[in-house]
Design a protein around this motif. Structure first.
Motif, PDB file in Angstrom:
ATOM      1  N   SER A  66       3.376 -11.316  -8.952  1.00 58.95           N
ATOM      2  CA  SER A  66       3.102  -9.980  -9.471  1.00 58.95           C
ATOM      3  C   SER A  66       2.049  -9.272  -8.627  1.00 58.95           C
ATOM      4  CB  SER A  66       2.657 -10.045 -10.936  1.00 58.95           C
ATOM      5  OG  SER A  66       1.475 -10.814 -11.081  1.00 58.95           O
ATOM      6  N   ALA A  67       1.036 -10.004  -8.165  1.00 57.24           N
ATOM      7  CA  ALA A  67       0.026  -9.403  -7.287  1.00 57.24           C
ATOM      8  C   ALA A  67       0.648  -9.003  -5.956  1.00 57.24           C
ATOM      9  CB  ALA A  67      -1.127 -10.382  -7.057  1.00 57.24           C
ATOM     10  N   TYR A  71       0.819  -5.226  -4.446  1.00 58.10           N
ATOM     11  CA  TYR A  71       0.333  -4.921  -3.091  1.00 58.10           C
ATOM     12  C   TYR A  71       1.381  -4.164  -2.298  1.00 58.10           C
ATOM     13  CZ  TYR A  71      -0.436  -5.688   1.879  1.00 58.10           C
ATOM     14  OH  TYR A  71      -0.558  -5.500   3.226  1.00 58.10           O
ATOM     15  N   GLU A  72       2.621  -4.633  -2.338  1.00 55.45           N
ATOM     16  CA  GLU A  72       3.687  -3.971  -1.590  1.00 55.45           C
ATOM     17  C   GLU A  72       3.917  -2.557  -2.112  1.00 55.45           C
ATOM     18  OE1 GLU A  72       4.979  -5.000   1.046  1.00 55.45           O
ATOM     19  OE2 GLU A  72       4.382  -7.115   1.086  1.00 55.45           O
ATOM     20  N   ARG A  73       3.813  -2.363  -3.433  1.00 53.88           N
ATOM     21  CA  ARG A  73       3.993  -1.034  -4.009  1.00 53.88           C
ATOM     22  C   ARG A  73       2.900  -0.081  -3.540  1.00 53.88           C
ATOM     23  NH1 ARG A  73       2.293   2.319  -7.810  1.00 53.88           N
ATOM     24  NH2 ARG A  73       0.533   0.966  -8.342  1.00 53.88           N
ATOM     25  N   ARG A  74       1.655  -0.550  -3.593  1.00 52.99           N
ATOM     26  CA  ARG A  74       0.537   0.291  -3.165  1.00 52.99           C
ATOM     27  C   ARG A  74       0.594   0.574  -1.661  1.00 52.99           C
ATOM     28  NH1 ARG A  74      -4.536   0.167  -6.439  1.00 52.99           N
ATOM     29  NH2 ARG A  74      -3.955  -0.447  -8.551  1.00 52.99           N
ATOM     30  N   ALA A  76       3.262   0.715   0.241  1.00 57.48           N
ATOM     31  CA  ALA A  76       4.322   1.680   0.499  1.00 57.48           C
ATOM     32  C   ALA A  76       3.892   3.093   0.096  1.00 57.48           C
ATOM     33  CB  ALA A  76       5.591   1.287  -0.258  1.00 57.48           C
ATOM     34  N   LYS A  77       3.163   3.198  -1.003  1.00 55.91           N
ATOM     35  CA  LYS A  77       2.693   4.507  -1.465  1.00 55.91           C
ATOM     36  C   LYS A  77       1.677   5.094  -0.491  1.00 55.91           C
ATOM     37  CE  LYS A  77       0.859   6.820  -5.569  1.00 55.91           C
ATOM     38  NZ  LYS A  77       0.382   6.623  -6.972  1.00 55.91           N
ATOM     39  N   ASP A  78       0.770   4.245   0.001  1.00 56.76           N
ATOM     40  CA  ASP A  78      -0.227   4.710   0.976  1.00 56.76           C
ATOM     41  C   ASP A  78       0.451   5.201   2.253  1.00 56.76           C
ATOM     42  OD1 ASP A  78      -2.166   4.003  -0.832  1.00 56.76           O
ATOM     43  OD2 ASP A  78      -2.706   2.116   0.160  1.00 56.76           O
ATOM     44  N   GLU A  79       1.448   4.444   2.719  1.00 58.18           N
ATOM     45  CA  GLU A  79       2.145   4.830   3.948  1.00 58.18           C
ATOM     46  C   GLU A  79       2.936   6.119   3.746  1.00 58.18           C
ATOM     47  OE1 GLU A  79       4.488   1.537   5.185  1.00 58.18           O
ATOM     48  OE2 GLU A  79       2.768   0.310   5.805  1.00 58.18           O
ATOM     49  N   GLU A  80       3.512   6.277   2.560  1.00 55.01           N
ATOM     50  CA  GLU A  80       4.263   7.500   2.272  1.00 55.01           C
ATOM     51  C   GLU A  80       3.356   8.728   2.328  1.00 55.01           C
ATOM     52  OE1 GLU A  80       7.016   9.451  -1.299  1.00 55.01           O
ATOM     53  OE2 GLU A  80       6.127   7.447  -1.524  1.00 55.01           O
ATOM     54  N   LYS A  81       2.134   8.594   1.785  1.00 52.86           N
ATOM     55  CA  LYS A  81       1.185   9.711   1.814  1.00 52.86           C
ATOM     56  C   LYS A  81       0.784  10.061   3.249  1.00 52.86           C
ATOM     57  CE  LYS A  81      -0.907   9.074  -2.755  1.00 52.86           C
ATOM     58  NZ  LYS A  81      -2.165   8.757  -3.499  1.00 52.86           N
ATOM     59  N   LEU A  82       0.597   9.038   4.085  1.00 53.49           N
ATOM     60  CA  LEU A  82       0.247   9.290   5.480  1.00 53.49           C
ATOM     61  C   LEU A  82       1.376  10.007   6.222  1.00 53.49           C
ATOM     62  CD1 LEU A  82      -1.569   5.981   6.487  1.00 53.49           C
ATOM     63  CD2 LEU A  82      -2.581   8.257   6.382  1.00 53.49           C
ATOM     64  N   ARG A  83       2.603   9.583   5.954  1.00 53.64           N
ATOM     65  CA  ARG A  83       3.743  10.202   6.631  1.00 53.64           C
ATOM     66  C   ARG A  83       3.900  11.671   6.204  1.00 53.64           C
ATOM     67  NH1 ARG A  83       6.763   6.277   9.181  1.00 53.64           N
ATOM     68  NH2 ARG A  83       6.358   4.139   8.478  1.00 53.64           N
ATOM     69  N   GLU A  84       3.649  11.919   4.916  1.00 54.27           N
ATOM     70  CA  GLU A  84       3.737  13.303   4.433  1.00 54.27           C
ATOM     71  C   GLU A  84       2.629  14.160   5.040  1.00 54.27           C
ATOM     72  OE1 GLU A  84       3.546  13.059   0.224  1.00 54.27           O
ATOM     73  OE2 GLU A  84       5.629  12.392  -0.030  1.00 54.27           O
ATOM     74  N   LYS A  85       1.450  13.584   5.197  1.00 53.20           N
ATOM     75  CA  LYS A  85       0.313  14.335   5.723  1.00 53.20           C
ATOM     76  C   LYS A  85       0.464  14.647   7.203  1.00 53.20           C
ATOM     77  CE  LYS A  85      -4.716  14.059   6.325  1.00 53.20           C
ATOM     78  NZ  LYS A  85      -5.950  13.251   6.047  1.00 53.20           N
ATOM     79  N   TRP A  86       0.968  13.682   7.989  1.00 51.70           N
ATOM     80  CA  TRP A  86       1.001  13.835   9.435  1.00 51.70           C
ATOM     81  C   TRP A  86       2.373  14.222   9.992  1.00 51.70           C
ATOM     82  CZ3 TRP A  86      -3.414  14.108  12.014  1.00 51.70           C
ATOM     83  CH2 TRP A  86      -4.566  13.588  11.419  1.00 51.70           C
ATOM     84  N   THR A 103      -6.005  -1.398  -1.972  1.00 51.21           N
ATOM     85  CA  THR A 103      -4.694  -1.969  -1.676  1.00 51.21           C
ATOM     86  C   THR A 103      -4.839  -3.375  -1.089  1.00 51.21           C
ATOM     87  OG1 THR A 103      -3.744   0.213  -1.269  1.00 51.21           O
ATOM     88  CG2 THR A 103      -2.581  -1.673  -0.329  1.00 51.21           C
ATOM     89  N   LYS A 104      -5.766  -3.519  -0.157  1.00 53.94           N
ATOM     90  CA  LYS A 104      -5.985  -4.814   0.490  1.00 53.94           C
ATOM     91  C   LYS A 104      -6.415  -5.879  -0.517  1.00 53.94           C
ATOM     92  CE  LYS A 104      -8.051  -4.594   4.402  1.00 53.94           C
ATOM     93  NZ  LYS A 104      -9.096  -4.468   5.460  1.00 53.94           N
ATOM     94  N   ALA A 105      -7.142  -5.462  -1.565  1.00 53.68           N
ATOM     95  CA  ALA A 105      -7.616  -6.415  -2.566  1.00 53.68           C
ATOM     96  C   ALA A 105      -6.453  -7.121  -3.266  1.00 53.68           C
ATOM     97  CB  ALA A 105      -8.493  -5.704  -3.593  1.00 53.68           C
ATOM     98  N   TRP A 106      -5.350  -6.405  -3.463  1.00 50.26           N
ATOM     99  CA  TRP A 106      -4.188  -7.033  -4.097  1.00 50.26           C
ATOM    100  C   TRP A 106      -3.562  -8.084  -3.180  1.00 50.26           C
ATOM    101  CZ3 TRP A 106      -2.751  -6.768  -9.041  1.00 50.26           C
ATOM    102  CH2 TRP A 106      -3.295  -5.746  -9.829  1.00 50.26           C
ATOM    103  N   ASP A 107      -3.559  -7.817  -1.885  1.00 52.91           N
ATOM    104  CA  ASP A 107      -3.054  -8.809  -0.937  1.00 52.91           C
ATOM    105  C   ASP A 107      -3.943 -10.042  -0.929  1.00 52.91           C
ATOM    106  OD1 ASP A 107      -1.483  -9.841   1.296  1.00 52.91           O
ATOM    107  OD2 ASP A 107      -3.212  -9.339   2.533  1.00 52.91           O
TER     108      ASP A 107
END
Length: 270
Positions: A66-67, A71-74, A76-86, A103-107
């Motif tokens: 579950s952790a 982590y994978e969900r967060r 992917a969400k972080d990367e999606e925001k970066l792609r939208e921004k740039w 995000t790293k804490a979940w990993d």
């Protein structure tokens, strides 16, 4: 396998250049360096044998699953925001950006659970049953590991914290005695509270069967001699110490198979 692309060992965080021999884990899509894999085998308790496939049922759960999903969900969400921004530079932004600490804490948490889970699985036998990543009904919380032995049940919370765990006692004569769990300079007393709540939930199910709580710090700065302790009935220790204690729980009246069935039915995989 020989890596086609550069990566990072999920256990020791060592950089693994393309072409390096490493172990690829398809389930989590991560890699481990050969040194970590060898160390994990060498550190297994020598008196214990790996379980047969028949000793582990399908609903034992996967440690850290579950952790890992969170982590994978967060991520992917972080990367999606970066792609939208740039925009068209989004791929480059993702490649050059460091992961956010939340995000790293979940990993990091998932790795701790995975490492401890592998060690616990190596103990599997007719006299010991282990369940991983169990959902607490009616709650968003989960229990990292549950070990059922002939002497009772162990509720285990795995943590991957840096620093030295220690028990700080305040008061006791004039003022009320207060026990605090510190890891380095960080007050982690709330972790003990969390384990005690998990113990109560399991105890409500099994009645008179003894239930013991444990906080297992996977990569803490433990001293060479001693170091483990108990606070409010919760054991605070490291993986090797935990497996040694569990290996000693061989003589008792608990029907391991029956209790395992009841616990697995109540606390489903997360």
């Amino acid at each position: 396998m020989r890596l086609r692309y550069a990566g990072t060992c999920r256990l020791c965080a060592a950089s693994l250049p393309a072409g390096t021999q490493a172990i690829y884990e398809s389930e989590t899509k991560t890699v481990r360096c050969v040194e970590c894999a060898t160390e994990a085998q060498e550190n297994d308790p020598p008196e214990l044998e790996p379980p047969d496939d028949e000793s582990l049922s399908d609903d034992s759960g996967v440690a850290g699953s579950s952790a890992r999903r969170e982590y994978e969900r967060r991520k992917a969400k972080d990367e999606e925001k970066l792609r939208e921004k740039w925009g068209r530079f989004g791929g480059l932004a993702v490649a050059l950006s460091d992961e956010r600490q939340p995000t790293k804490a979940w990993d990091q948490g998932a790795v701790g659970e995975e490492r401890l889970g592998a060690r616990l699985n190596a103990m599997g036998s007719a006299g010991l049953a282990v369940l991983h990543d169990r959902r607490i009904p009616g709650s968003k919380a989960n229990i990292d590991h549950i070990a059922i032995t002939p002497r009772g049940i162990w509720v285990i919370d795995a943590k991957r914290y840096k620093g030295r765990p220690e028990l700080k006692i305040e008061g006791g004569i004039i003022r009320p005695r207060v026990e605090k769990l510190l890891v380095g300079r960080r007050d982690c007393t709330k972790l003990v509270d969390g384990v005690l709540k998990q113990v109560d939930v399991v105890r409500d199910l099994v009645g008179d069967v003894p239930v013991t709580g444990a906080l297992c710090f996977v990569e803490a700065d433990w001293p060479l001699i001693g170091g483990s302790f108990s606070t409010r009935g919760v054991h605070v220790l490291w993986p090797r110490r935990l497996t040694k204690l569990l290996a000693e729980q061989t003589a008792g009246d608990v029907d391991v198979a029956q209790i395992r069935e009841a616990v697995a039915s109540r606390f489903r995989p997360a």
